[in-house]
Design a protein around this motif. Structure first.
Motif, PDB file in Angstrom:
ATOM      1  N   ARG A   1       0.824  -1.215   0.000  1.00 51.15           N
ATOM      2  CA  ARG A   1       0.000   0.000   0.000  1.00 51.15           C
ATOM      3  C   ARG A   1       0.854   1.258   0.000  1.00 51.15           C
ATOM      4  O   ARG A   1       0.460   2.288  -0.566  1.00 51.15           O
ATOM      5  N   LEU A   2       2.032   1.183   0.619  1.00 53.58           N
ATOM      6  CA  LEU A   2       2.935   2.335   0.630  1.00 53.58           C
ATOM      7  C   LEU A   2       3.613   2.568  -0.713  1.00 53.58           C
ATOM      8  O   LEU A   2       4.225   3.609  -0.928  1.00 53.58           O
ATOM      9  N   GLY A   3       3.539   1.588  -1.604  1.00 57.31           N
ATOM     10  CA  GLY A   3       4.158   1.740  -2.912  1.00 57.31           C
ATOM     11  C   GLY A   3       5.392   0.892  -3.120  1.00 57.31           C
ATOM     12  O   GLY A   3       6.027   0.963  -4.173  1.00 57.31           O
ATOM     13  N   GLY A   4       5.751   0.072  -2.128  1.00 57.45           N
ATOM     14  CA  GLY A   4       6.888  -0.821  -2.277  1.00 57.45           C
ATOM     15  C   GLY A   4       6.459  -2.155  -2.853  1.00 57.45           C
ATOM     16  O   GLY A   4       5.270  -2.463  -2.952  1.00 57.45           O
ATOM     17  N   GLN A   5       7.431  -2.953  -3.260  1.00 56.16           N
ATOM     18  CA  GLN A   5       7.154  -4.317  -3.698  1.00 56.16           C
ATOM     19  C   GLN A   5       7.567  -5.257  -2.579  1.00 56.16           C
ATOM     20  O   GLN A   5       8.662  -5.137  -2.029  1.00 56.16           O
ATOM     21  N   ALA A   6       6.696  -6.194  -2.241  1.00 57.04           N
ATOM     22  CA  ALA A   6       6.961  -7.087  -1.117  1.00 57.04           C
ATOM     23  C   ALA A   6       6.269  -8.418  -1.336  1.00 57.04           C
ATOM     24  O   ALA A   6       5.214  -8.494  -1.980  1.00 57.04           O
ATOM     25  N   LEU A   7       6.882  -9.458  -0.799  1.00 54.95           N
ATOM     26  CA  LEU A   7       6.339 -10.810  -0.852  1.00 54.95           C
ATOM     27  C   LEU A   7       6.279 -11.392   0.550  1.00 54.95           C
ATOM     28  O   LEU A   7       7.141 -11.107   1.389  1.00 54.95           O
ATOM     29  N   ARG A   8       5.283 -12.242   0.773  1.00 56.09           N
ATOM     30  CA  ARG A   8       5.204 -12.958   2.045  1.00 56.09           C
ATOM     31  C   ARG A   8       6.083 -14.207   1.941  1.00 56.09           C
ATOM     32  O   ARG A   8       5.664 -15.256   1.441  1.00 56.09           O
ATOM     33  N   ARG A   9       7.290 -14.074   2.403  1.00 64.06           N
ATOM     34  CA  ARG A   9       8.263 -15.165   2.366  1.00 64.06           C
ATOM     35  C   ARG A   9       9.174 -15.098   3.579  1.00 64.06           C
ATOM     36  O   ARG A   9       9.417 -14.028   4.134  1.00 64.06           O
ATOM     37  N   SER A  10       9.710 -16.245   3.942  1.00 60.80           N
ATOM     38  CA  SER A  10      10.836 -16.322   4.856  1.00 60.80           C
ATOM     39  C   SER A  10      12.120 -16.156   4.066  1.00 60.80           C
ATOM     40  O   SER A  10      12.189 -16.512   2.880  1.00 60.80           O
ATOM     41  N   VAL A  11      13.156 -15.651   4.703  1.00 67.25           N
ATOM     42  CA  VAL A  11      14.451 -15.544   4.049  1.00 67.25           C
ATOM     43  C   VAL A  11      14.980 -16.918   3.669  1.00 67.25           C
ATOM     44  O   VAL A  11      15.786 -17.046   2.741  1.00 67.25           O
ATOM     45  N   PHE A  12      14.506 -17.973   4.327  1.00 71.71           N
ATOM     46  CA  PHE A  12      14.977 -19.324   4.045  1.00 71.71           C
ATOM     47  C   PHE A  12      14.142 -20.019   2.974  1.00 71.71           C
ATOM     48  O   PHE A  12      14.430 -21.152   2.608  1.00 71.71           O
ATOM     49  N   ASP A  13      13.109 -19.360   2.464  1.00 72.20           N
ATOM     50  CA  ASP A  13      12.359 -19.865   1.324  1.00 72.20           C
ATOM     51  C   ASP A  13      13.121 -19.589   0.039  1.00 72.20           C
ATOM     52  O   ASP A  13      14.052 -18.785  -0.007  1.00 72.20           O
ATOM     53  N   SER A  14      12.661 -20.212  -1.042  1.00 70.40           N
ATOM     54  CA  SER A  14      13.150 -19.859  -2.369  1.00 70.40           C
ATOM     55  C   SER A  14      12.720 -18.420  -2.672  1.00 70.40           C
ATOM     56  O   SER A  14      11.560 -18.055  -2.459  1.00 70.40           O
ATOM     57  N   LEU A  15      13.664 -17.609  -3.162  1.00 70.96           N
ATOM     58  CA  LEU A  15      13.398 -16.191  -3.397  1.00 70.96           C
ATOM     59  C   LEU A  15      13.791 -15.803  -4.815  1.00 70.96           C
ATOM     60  O   LEU A  15      14.700 -16.397  -5.406  1.00 70.96           O
ATOM     61  N   PRO A  16      13.140 -14.795  -5.367  1.00 73.51           N
ATOM     62  CA  PRO A  16      13.536 -14.314  -6.695  1.00 73.51           C
ATOM     63  C   PRO A  16      14.933 -13.704  -6.658  1.00 73.51           C
ATOM     64  O   PRO A  16      15.346 -13.108  -5.658  1.00 73.51           O
ATOM     65  N   GLY A  17      15.666 -13.876  -7.751  1.00 75.25           N
ATOM     66  CA  GLY A  17      16.962 -13.224  -7.892  1.00 75.25           C
ATOM     67  C   GLY A  17      18.051 -13.772  -7.001  1.00 75.25           C
ATOM     68  O   GLY A  17      19.021 -13.055  -6.708  1.00 75.25           O
ATOM     69  N   GLU A  18      17.952 -15.011  -6.555  1.00 75.55           N
ATOM     70  CA  GLU A  18      18.984 -15.550  -5.659  1.00 75.55           C
ATOM     71  C   GLU A  18      20.350 -15.484  -6.334  1.00 75.55           C
ATOM     72  O   GLU A  18      20.517 -15.841  -7.489  1.00 75.55           O
ATOM     73  N   GLY A  19      21.335 -15.000  -5.596  1.00 75.03           N
ATOM     74  CA  GLY A  19      22.685 -14.863  -6.120  1.00 75.03           C
ATOM     75  C   GLY A  19      22.899 -13.635  -6.977  1.00 75.03           C
ATOM     76  O   GLY A  19      23.972 -13.460  -7.554  1.00 75.03           O
ATOM     77  N   ARG A  20      21.893 -12.725  -7.025  1.00 75.72           N
ATOM     78  CA  ARG A  20      22.005 -11.563  -7.903  1.00 75.72           C
ATOM     79  C   ARG A  20      21.672 -10.245  -7.210  1.00 75.72           C
ATOM     80  O   ARG A  20      21.693  -9.195  -7.850  1.00 75.72           O
ATOM     81  N   TRP A  21      21.381 -10.264  -5.924  1.00 81.46           N
ATOM     82  CA  TRP A  21      21.085  -9.019  -5.220  1.00 81.46           C
ATOM     83  C   TRP A  21      22.373  -8.261  -4.916  1.00 81.46           C
ATOM     84  O   TRP A  21      23.384  -8.847  -4.518  1.00 81.46           O
ATOM     85  N   GLY A  22      22.316  -6.947  -5.111  1.00 77.85           N
ATOM     86  CA  GLY A  22      23.491  -6.127  -4.834  1.00 77.85           C
ATOM     87  C   GLY A  22      23.664  -5.844  -3.360  1.00 77.85           C
ATOM     88  O   GLY A  22      24.781  -5.773  -2.844  1.00 77.85           O
ATOM     89  N   THR A  23      22.534  -5.660  -2.647  1.00 77.94           N
ATOM     90  CA  THR A  23      22.548  -5.360  -1.211  1.00 77.94           C
ATOM     91  C   THR A  23      21.434  -6.128  -0.531  1.00 77.94           C
ATOM     92  O   THR A  23      20.317  -6.203  -1.051  1.00 77.94           O
ATOM     93  N   VAL A  24      21.734  -6.685   0.621  1.00 74.97           N
ATOM     94  CA  VAL A  24      20.712  -7.243   1.513  1.00 74.97           C
ATOM     95  C   VAL A  24      20.705  -6.402   2.782  1.00 74.97           C
ATOM     96  O   VAL A  24      21.758  -6.087   3.343  1.00 74.97           O
ATOM     97  N   LEU A  25      19.508  -6.027   3.228  1.00 75.81           N
ATOM     98  CA  LEU A  25      19.335  -5.280   4.471  1.00 75.81           C
ATOM     99  C   LEU A  25      18.779  -6.189   5.567  1.00 75.81           C
ATOM    100  O   LEU A  25      17.820  -6.935   5.328  1.00 75.81           O
ATOM    101  N   LEU A  26      19.381  -6.102   6.746  1.00 79.56           N
ATOM    102  CA  LEU A  26      18.855  -6.721   7.963  1.00 79.56           C
ATOM    103  C   LEU A  26      18.708  -5.600   8.988  1.00 79.56           C
ATOM    104  O   LEU A  26      19.582  -5.374   9.816  1.00 79.56           O
ATOM    105  N   MET A  27      17.607  -4.895   8.911  1.00 83.70           N
ATOM    106  CA  MET A  27      17.369  -3.733   9.755  1.00 83.70           C
ATOM    107  C   MET A  27      16.507  -4.105  10.956  1.00 83.70           C
ATOM    108  O   MET A  27      15.917  -5.183  11.020  1.00 83.70           O
ATOM    109  N   ASP A  28      16.412  -3.169  11.916  1.00 83.16           N
ATOM    110  CA  ASP A  28      15.454  -3.276  13.021  1.00 83.16           C
ATOM    111  C   ASP A  28      15.607  -4.563  13.820  1.00 83.16           C
ATOM    112  O   ASP A  28      14.619  -5.156  14.261  1.00 83.16           O
ATOM    113  N   GLY A  29      16.850  -5.021  13.979  1.00 83.15           N
ATOM    114  CA  GLY A  29      17.091  -6.231  14.758  1.00 83.15           C
ATOM    115  C   GLY A  29      16.932  -7.516  13.989  1.00 83.15           C
ATOM    116  O   GLY A  29      17.041  -8.608  14.572  1.00 83.15           O
TER     117      GLY A  29
END
Length: 250
Positions: free
Chosen positions: A97-125
């Motif tokens: 709703r804010l205008g971002g793209q998001a999926l309901r997934r765990s980080v340990f699930d299969s994810l789009p673009g595996e091995g091709r992300w430039g940055t991963v964020l682990l924010m807010d703990g």
């Protein structure tokens, strides 16, 4: 790595707090100790500390545990390729709703673009996801492109703790039905785990009372430059949504 549903992903207190945009909400250890969750900040727009982190991001950005989506929404507004993932359906809906793209997934699930992300964020703990820092670091390394960047927000104290926690609303006396594994890491602890896993520290800083570390994956080239420097809730398998999802371009 296989994962099981964690209680907080469907916990009424968490979903209720996100819908209201406010707490109070806490993680509670078995001994009763409470860690406050900053729901109001998560549900607001990205603040100056967040914006500084986003300025450091490289390439396509994956926000792990994106919550209600303030960071992916800001990146989308900048025209950046970014995807948030979160196990909470309420959080994902808020991010979209804010205008971002998001999926309901765990980080340990299969994810789009595996091995091709430039940055991963682990924010807010979210460096605590799954309660196993080494497993999380190994998973993030597989998501990043060679020499990719991890930016993690750490605890503002020197701590290295693995615990079982519940999400609780102490005001209304309600909480999630079960406990799930979590970790709390200060910057020194994160750097120790990262070195053992083959990561290279390229920056650490504090801003607004919050602490951060930047790491390069083990496959980084010797010429990779550090980002600019001053002075990233849970690991369950979630339902995979249908439809196309954004993938980083090469």
């Amino acid at each position: 790595m296989t994962t099981t549903p964690a209680a907080w992903a469907v916990a009424d207190p968490y979903a209720t707090a996100l819908r209201a945009g406010r707490g109070p909400l806490f993680l509670r250890r078995a001994d009763g100790w409470l860690l406050p969750l900053d729901v109001e900040r998560w549900c607001a727009h990205a603040d100056p500390v967040d914006l500084d982190v986003l300025d450091r991001c490289e390439g396509a950005v994956l926000d792990v545990g994106c919550g209600p989506g303030r960071l992916v929404a800001e990146l989308a507004a900048r025209g950046r390729t970014a995807l948030g993932i979160d196990v909470s359906e309420t959080a994902v809906h808020h991010a979209v709703r804010l205008g971002g793209q998001a999926l309901r997934r765990s980080v340990f699930d299969s994810l789009p673009g595996e091995g091709r992300w430039g940055t991963v964020l682990l924010m807010d703990g979210n460096v605590g996801i799954g309660g196993d820092p080494r497993a999380l670091l190994d998973r993030v390394a597989r998501l990043l492109s060679p020499g990719g960047l991890l930016i993690a927000e750490t605890a503002p104290v020197d701590i290295d703790e693995r615990v079982e926690v519940q999400v609780v609303d102490v005001t209304h006396g309600c909480g999630s039905d079960g406990a799930f594994p979590w970790a709390r890491l200060g910057t020194p602890a994160l750097l120790r785990h990262a070195r053992r896993a083959g990561w290279r520290a390229v920056g650490q800083w504090t801003a607004g009372g919050r602490c951060f570390a930047a790491l390069r994956s083990r496959s980084a080239s010797s010429s990779a430059e550090a980002p600019k420097s001053t002075a990233v809730i849970s690991s369950q398998r979630a339902r995979k949504p249908s439809g196309d999802s954004p993938v980083p371009s090469r």
